[in-house]
Scaffold this motif. Sequence first.
Motif, PDB file in Angstrom:
ATOM      1  N   GLN A  36      -1.069 -44.816  76.009  1.00 18.76           N
ATOM      2  CA  GLN A  36      -0.038 -45.248  76.964  1.00 18.76           C
ATOM      3  C   GLN A  36       0.479 -46.643  76.668  1.00 18.76           C
ATOM      4  O   GLN A  36       1.639 -46.941  76.920  1.00 18.76           O
ATOM      5  N   GLY A  37      -0.369 -47.500  76.146  1.00 19.19           N
ATOM      6  CA  GLY A  37       0.026 -48.886  75.924  1.00 19.19           C
ATOM      7  C   GLY A  37       0.705 -49.147  74.594  1.00 19.19           C
ATOM      8  O   GLY A  37       0.974 -50.296  74.251  1.00 19.19           O
ATOM      9  N   ILE A  38       0.985 -48.113  73.811  1.00 19.31           N
ATOM     10  CA  ILE A  38       1.561 -48.327  72.481  1.00 19.31           C
ATOM     11  C   ILE A  38       3.068 -48.536  72.572  1.00 19.31           C
ATOM     12  O   ILE A  38       3.787 -47.707  73.117  1.00 19.31           O
ATOM     13  N   ALA A  39       3.511 -49.639  72.018  1.00 21.55           N
ATOM     14  CA  ALA A  39       4.938 -49.928  71.872  1.00 21.55           C
ATOM     15  C   ALA A  39       5.265 -49.802  70.381  1.00 21.55           C
ATOM     16  O   ALA A  39       4.383 -49.984  69.534  1.00 21.55           O
ATOM     17  N   PRO A  40       6.510 -49.482  70.036  1.00 26.43           N
ATOM     18  CA  PRO A  40       6.859 -49.289  68.625  1.00 26.43           C
ATOM     19  C   PRO A  40       6.446 -50.449  67.705  1.00 26.43           C
ATOM     20  O   PRO A  40       6.005 -50.215  66.582  1.00 26.43           O
ATOM     21  N   HIS A  41       6.545 -51.677  68.184  1.00 28.05           N
ATOM     22  CA  HIS A  41       6.201 -52.814  67.326  1.00 28.05           C
ATOM     23  C   HIS A  41       4.707 -52.886  67.005  1.00 28.05           C
ATOM     24  O   HIS A  41       4.300 -53.598  66.088  1.00 28.05           O
ATOM     25  N   MET A  42       3.869 -52.141  67.712  1.00 26.55           N
ATOM     26  CA  MET A  42       2.420 -52.177  67.496  1.00 26.55           C
ATOM     27  C   MET A  42       1.961 -51.259  66.364  1.00 26.55           C
ATOM     28  O   MET A  42       0.827 -51.366  65.909  1.00 26.55           O
ATOM     29  N   ARG A  43       2.825 -50.371  65.922  1.00 24.75           N
ATOM     30  CA  ARG A  43       2.387 -49.320  65.001  1.00 24.75           C
ATOM     31  C   ARG A  43       1.907 -49.840  63.649  1.00 24.75           C
ATOM     32  O   ARG A  43       1.189 -49.136  62.939  1.00 24.75           O
ATOM     33  N   ALA A  44       2.208 -51.059  63.291  1.00 23.30           N
ATOM     34  CA  ALA A  44       1.733 -51.639  62.032  1.00 23.30           C
ATOM     35  C   ALA A  44       0.418 -52.403  62.204  1.00 23.30           C
ATOM     36  O   ALA A  44      -0.133 -52.896  61.218  1.00 23.30           O
ATOM     37  N   ARG A  45      -0.098 -52.481  63.406  1.00 24.65           N
ATOM     38  CA  ARG A  45      -1.340 -53.227  63.648  1.00 24.65           C
ATOM     39  C   ARG A  45      -2.525 -52.555  62.959  1.00 24.65           C
ATOM     40  O   ARG A  45      -2.602 -51.349  62.843  1.00 24.65           O
ATOM     41  N   ARG A  46      -3.467 -53.403  62.555  1.00 25.46           N
ATOM     42  CA  ARG A  46      -4.706 -52.918  61.946  1.00 25.46           C
ATOM     43  C   ARG A  46      -5.556 -52.245  63.020  1.00 25.46           C
ATOM     44  O   ARG A  46      -5.444 -52.563  64.211  1.00 25.46           O
ATOM     45  N   THR A  47      -6.417 -51.339  62.596  1.00 31.62           N
ATOM     46  CA  THR A  47      -7.340 -50.650  63.506  1.00 31.62           C
ATOM     47  C   THR A  47      -8.765 -50.934  63.057  1.00 31.62           C
ATOM     48  O   THR A  47      -8.977 -51.482  61.968  1.00 31.62           O
ATOM     49  N   PRO A  48      -9.760 -50.531  63.847  1.00 34.53           N
ATOM     50  CA  PRO A  48     -11.143 -50.666  63.397  1.00 34.53           C
ATOM     51  C   PRO A  48     -11.457 -49.837  62.147  1.00 34.53           C
ATOM     52  O   PRO A  48     -12.455 -50.091  61.486  1.00 34.53           O
ATOM     53  N   CYS A  49     -10.624 -48.849  61.825  1.00 38.78           N
ATOM     54  CA  CYS A  49     -10.767 -48.097  60.581  1.00 38.78           C
ATOM     55  C   CYS A  49     -10.164 -48.979  59.491  1.00 38.78           C
ATOM     56  O   CYS A  49      -8.940 -49.145  59.434  1.00 38.78           O
ATOM     57  N   ALA A  50     -10.985 -49.559  58.667  1.00 40.51           N
ATOM     58  CA  ALA A  50     -10.613 -50.663  57.779  1.00 40.51           C
ATOM     59  C   ALA A  50      -9.286 -50.508  57.040  1.00 40.51           C
ATOM     60  O   ALA A  50      -8.505 -51.447  56.981  1.00 40.51           O
ATOM     61  N   ALA A  51      -9.008 -49.372  56.479  1.00 43.07           N
ATOM     62  CA  ALA A  51      -7.808 -49.232  55.647  1.00 43.07           C
ATOM     63  C   ALA A  51      -6.608 -48.654  56.403  1.00 43.07           C
ATOM     64  O   ALA A  51      -5.585 -48.390  55.793  1.00 43.07           O
ATOM     65  N   TRP A  52      -6.720 -48.462  57.698  1.00 43.61           N
ATOM     66  CA  TRP A  52      -5.665 -47.792  58.449  1.00 43.61           C
ATOM     67  C   TRP A  52      -4.965 -48.731  59.409  1.00 43.61           C
ATOM     68  O   TRP A  52      -5.597 -49.552  60.066  1.00 43.61           O
ATOM     69  N   ASP A  53      -3.647 -48.538  59.516  1.00 43.37           N
ATOM     70  CA  ASP A  53      -2.923 -49.188  60.597  1.00 43.37           C
ATOM     71  C   ASP A  53      -2.787 -48.178  61.743  1.00 43.37           C
ATOM     72  O   ASP A  53      -3.198 -47.017  61.620  1.00 43.37           O
ATOM     73  N   LEU A  54      -2.240 -48.629  62.849  1.00 47.84           N
ATOM     74  CA  LEU A  54      -2.145 -47.781  64.032  1.00 47.84           C
ATOM     75  C   LEU A  54      -1.294 -46.541  63.765  1.00 47.84           C
ATOM     76  O   LEU A  54      -1.618 -45.439  64.223  1.00 47.84           O
ATOM     77  N   ASP A  55      -0.242 -46.680  63.007  1.00 46.32           N
ATOM     78  CA  ASP A  55       0.609 -45.542  62.680  1.00 46.32           C
ATOM     79  C   ASP A  55      -0.184 -44.467  61.938  1.00 46.32           C
ATOM     80  O   ASP A  55      -0.102 -43.278  62.260  1.00 46.32           O
ATOM     81  N   MET A  56      -0.975 -44.847  60.948  1.00 50.94           N
ATOM     82  CA  MET A  56      -1.794 -43.894  60.198  1.00 50.94           C
ATOM     83  C   MET A  56      -2.821 -43.226  61.110  1.00 50.94           C
ATOM     84  O   MET A  56      -3.075 -42.026  60.995  1.00 50.94           O
ATOM     85  N   LEU A  57      -3.414 -44.005  62.004  1.00 48.95           N
ATOM     86  CA  LEU A  57      -4.401 -43.458  62.926  1.00 48.95           C
ATOM     87  C   LEU A  57      -3.764 -42.445  63.874  1.00 48.95           C
ATOM     88  O   LEU A  57      -4.329 -41.375  64.136  1.00 48.95           O
TER      89      LEU A  57
END
Length: 193
Positions: A30-51
Amino acid sequence: MCERMRATQDAECGARLLDRAIGFALTAVQGIAPHMRARRTPCAAWDLDMLLLHLGESLAALHEGMTTGHVATAAGREGPPDDPVSALRVRAVRVLRASAALKTVTVGNRRLAGEALAGAGAIEVAVHGWDIAQATGERRPVPPLLADDLLAVCPLVLPDPPHRPLFADPVEPPPDAAPGDRLVALLGRRPLR
């Protein structure tokens, strides 16, 4: 968790566990805004878009297994959606609608009871929901009762550590870790304090 699931892996309990995990993940997106999709995630090699794409594909595979009794290889799936958040939501609703009809599923050359599929799916969905909550900055933990139930299911559906390639190697949680922190640590994430 349902006592019957502990003893017999009851499909109804597996479906409810999956439903709760999906509810947690839907809250996280629910809290995802389009500008956040490039953020890193706890999955080391993934950004939010990939996740988001990965979780959407996992939900599509769960839905396929629940509705057809078979999960095809990734080669048979659709290409990436233009809006992975909307696609994830649609796929989550499809799984919620199909989860009451759990049956034996063929994945590759293996047969898997529907309740085991639901349990494995619940772990996948909840832990990636946690990943999403961390990437968006909400830091929302997996709810304690859901995490306790998923911890009870882990030995039934996950291989003994290491969990690669499914999840990263387990990390040691803090001694006073809440159930959600123990769950994410078991699956290779460092609980955030």
